[in-house]
Design a protein around this motif. Structure first.
Motif, PDB file in Angstrom:
ATOM      1  N   ASP A   1     -10.682   1.965  -7.991  1.00 37.11           N
ATOM      2  CA  ASP A   1     -11.883   2.073  -7.162  1.00 37.11           C
ATOM      3  C   ASP A   1     -12.007   3.543  -6.784  1.00 37.11           C
ATOM      4  O   ASP A   1     -11.326   4.032  -5.885  1.00 37.11           O
TER       5      ASP A   1
ATOM      6  N   HIS B   1      -7.420  -9.544  -7.972  1.00 35.79           N
ATOM      7  CA  HIS B   1      -6.976 -10.432  -6.901  1.00 35.79           C
ATOM      8  C   HIS B   1      -6.850 -11.870  -7.387  1.00 35.79           C
ATOM      9  O   HIS B   1      -5.953 -12.599  -6.943  1.00 35.79           O
TER      10      HIS B   1
ATOM     11  N   TYR C   1      -4.697  -2.875 -14.545  1.00 35.26           N
ATOM     12  CA  TYR C   1      -5.048  -1.821 -13.604  1.00 35.26           C
ATOM     13  C   TYR C   1      -6.552  -1.772 -13.353  1.00 35.26           C
ATOM     14  O   TYR C   1      -7.356  -2.137 -14.213  1.00 35.26           O
TER      15      TYR C   1
ATOM     16  N   SER D   1     -12.123  -5.630  -9.218  1.00 36.25           N
ATOM     17  CA  SER D   1     -11.258  -5.925  -8.072  1.00 36.25           C
ATOM     18  C   SER D   1     -11.081  -7.430  -7.896  1.00 36.25           C
ATOM     19  O   SER D   1      -9.982  -7.905  -7.578  1.00 36.25           O
TER      20      SER D   1
ATOM     21  N   ALA E   1      -3.237   4.787  -3.089  1.00 33.25           N
ATOM     22  CA  ALA E   1      -4.370   5.589  -2.623  1.00 33.25           C
ATOM     23  C   ALA E   1      -4.094   7.053  -2.931  1.00 33.25           C
ATOM     24  O   ALA E   1      -3.131   7.632  -2.427  1.00 33.25           O
TER      25      ALA E   1
ATOM     26  N   VAL F   1      -8.586   4.525  -5.044  1.00 34.86           N
ATOM     27  CA  VAL F   1      -7.600   3.487  -4.733  1.00 34.86           C
ATOM     28  C   VAL F   1      -7.352   2.723  -6.021  1.00 34.86           C
ATOM     29  O   VAL F   1      -8.246   2.057  -6.544  1.00 34.86           O
TER      30      VAL F   1
ATOM     31  N   ALA G   1       0.834  -1.195   0.000  1.00 40.16           N
ATOM     32  CA  ALA G   1       0.000   0.000   0.000  1.00 40.16           C
ATOM     33  C   ALA G   1       0.871   1.248   0.000  1.00 40.16           C
ATOM     34  O   ALA G   1       1.845   1.344   0.744  1.00 40.16           O
TER      35      ALA G   1
ATOM     36  N   GLU H   1      -0.497  -4.349  -6.042  1.00 36.85           N
ATOM     37  CA  GLU H   1       0.036  -3.059  -5.613  1.00 36.85           C
ATOM     38  C   GLU H   1      -1.100  -2.053  -5.566  1.00 36.85           C
ATOM     39  O   GLU H   1      -1.891  -1.960  -6.500  1.00 36.85           O
ATOM     40  N   ARG H   2      -1.167  -1.298  -4.489  1.00 43.66           N
ATOM     41  CA  ARG H   2      -2.254  -0.329  -4.310  1.00 43.66           C
ATOM     42  C   ARG H   2      -1.692   1.071  -4.135  1.00 43.66           C
ATOM     43  O   ARG H   2      -0.700   1.273  -3.434  1.00 43.66           O
TER      44      ARG H   2
ATOM     45  N   GLU I   1      -5.449  -0.174  -8.084  1.00 49.06           N
ATOM     46  CA  GLU I   1      -4.812  -1.476  -7.891  1.00 49.06           C
ATOM     47  C   GLU I   1      -4.173  -1.936  -9.195  1.00 49.06           C
ATOM     48  O   GLU I   1      -4.704  -1.689 -10.277  1.00 49.06           O
TER      49      GLU I   1
END
Length: 387
Positions: free
Chosen positions: A142, A96, A139, A92, A110, A122, A50, A107-108, A124
């Motif tokens: 969110d 995952h 990619y 999402s 924010a 966010v 994160a 990898e995130r 990802e």
């Protein structure tokens, strides 16, 4: 130097568009305090995934400023797919699932507003290893922001990709209309460089598919709409991957990523030849051709061995079946977009060519080797050369 989702950057804030040289991103903890360099590095090098990035101005403008430097030339930039999921149901999960299957990190990043530390989005990312070619970056954003800022963040991420896959799940009609308007406006902007825009629709969405294809998309953007059963993250990703592989094959790109698109030519010999060439490369295909739907005559073919003669018989039968369906359904019924017949070891697929009069594409396949999802996608792309 620490690596963020947006490439190789130092430990700085994302640049504001008015001050690219002096602004830097600052990694923060959950309370908004600045992290020590060692802690920030630990979060980015495998023990944590994160990263918080503070932006002073528009986050979309900051993303565009960075992509202008790192992804201005898509032919040299790393292969990238952006998943746009307005309903927030699948993207999402896909990220995952890919991470678990490939044993890669998620990898995130924010994005936070500096004044309030409000989370704007966010983002990802994960990597998908591929044999013989560089890994594929996938990619998803969110987005927590609302209104125009929400659209800007999504568009800024998609416009620097090689493909943007739009997952239309359980969306109300007015929401779909608003989405199409937003994407149509975004693709007309000078910042838009993504050559492929693929819509993944639920089954039975023939009217919506036609509406998408009928939009006045810019000539440098290729669009396709695929109706598939969204039964889980794996089926969604398989559809996206099918579209990606077909786009790479259509562009003939040996590097395994689509190239920029030109406008579709009018119906002529060169266009017909290219259309059939795209379809003919599908796994399991024995023959394909262009057929007159009204009379069943096969106008032109591309066949392996002696399958061309068999295709003519199947094409006439499929057109007769289509006419019978229209007669039985009544005058008010819509003509079917597609007919699929399975007989023994063979399958025959007939698909109407939109906006090209009474023409259709027909394909004869070996049932044991057929890849129908890929064939449908290539037929959609072939239509661009027949309209």
């Amino acid at each position: 130097m620490l690596r963020t989702l947006f490439g190789e950057l130092g430990l700085r804030r994302m640049p504001a568009p008015h001050d690219l040289d002096e602004t830097a991103h600052v990694p923060l903890d959950a309370e908004g305090h600045t992290l020590p360099v060692a802690e920030a590095a630990r979060r980015q090098t495998g023990q944590g995934t994160a990263t918080d990035v503070v932006v002073d101005a528009s986050p979309a403008a900051a993303m565009r400023a960075h992509f202008a430097a790192t992804r201005a030339d898509l032919d040299r930039a790393g292969a990238m797919i952006t998943l746009l999921d307005p309903s927030r149901l699948w993207a999402s999960q896909v990220i995952h699932a890919l991470s678990d299957a490939a044993n890669q990190q998620v990898e995130r990043l924010a994005l936070r507003e500096r004044g309030t530390l409000r989370t704007l989005a966010v983002i990802e990312r994960t990597l998908v290893p591929r044999r013989g070619t560089p890994p594929l970056k996938v990619y998803h954003a969110d987005i927590r922001a609302t209104g125009l800022e929400q659209e800007e963040i999504a568009n800024a991420l998609a416009e620097g990709s090689h493909m943007a896959a739009v997952i239309i799940g359980a969306m109300q009609p007015h929401a779909v209309v608003a989405l199409l308007r937003s994407l149509l406006a975004a693709t007309r902007q000078p910042e838009w460089r993504c050559p492929w825009l693929v819509f993944i629709l639920p089954p039975g969405a023939a009217t919506l598919r036609q509406r998408i294809l009928d939009q006045d998309w810019p000539p440098h953007v290729r669009t396709a709409a695929m109706s598939e059963s969204l039964a889980g993250a794996s089926s969604v990703w398989n559809t996206v991957l099918t579209a990606w592989e077909a786009a790479c094959a259509a562009d003939g790109n040996a590097e395994g990523q689509p190239a920029a698109a030109d406008g579709a030519p009018a119906l002529q010999a060169a266009g017909v030849a290219r259309a059939l060439s795209l379809v003919a490369r599908t796994e399991g295909l024995l023959a394909c051709g262009l057929v007159n739907l009204a009379c069943g005559d096969l106008l032109v073919t591309d066949a392996r061995d002696d399958s061309g003669g068999s295709l003519a018989t199947h094409a006439a039968a499929m057109c007769a079946a289509r006419q019978a369906h229209l007669s039985a359904s009544g005058a008010a019924a819509l003509a079917p977009d597609e007919l699929l017949v399975t007989a023994g070891t063979h399958q025959v697929l007939l698909r109407t060519v939109a906006r090209a009069g009474e023409l259709g594409l027909v394909a004869l396949l070996d049932r044991s080797q057929a890849n129908l999802a890929l064939l449908r996608f290539r037929m959609l792309e072939a239509e661009k050369h027949l309209n």
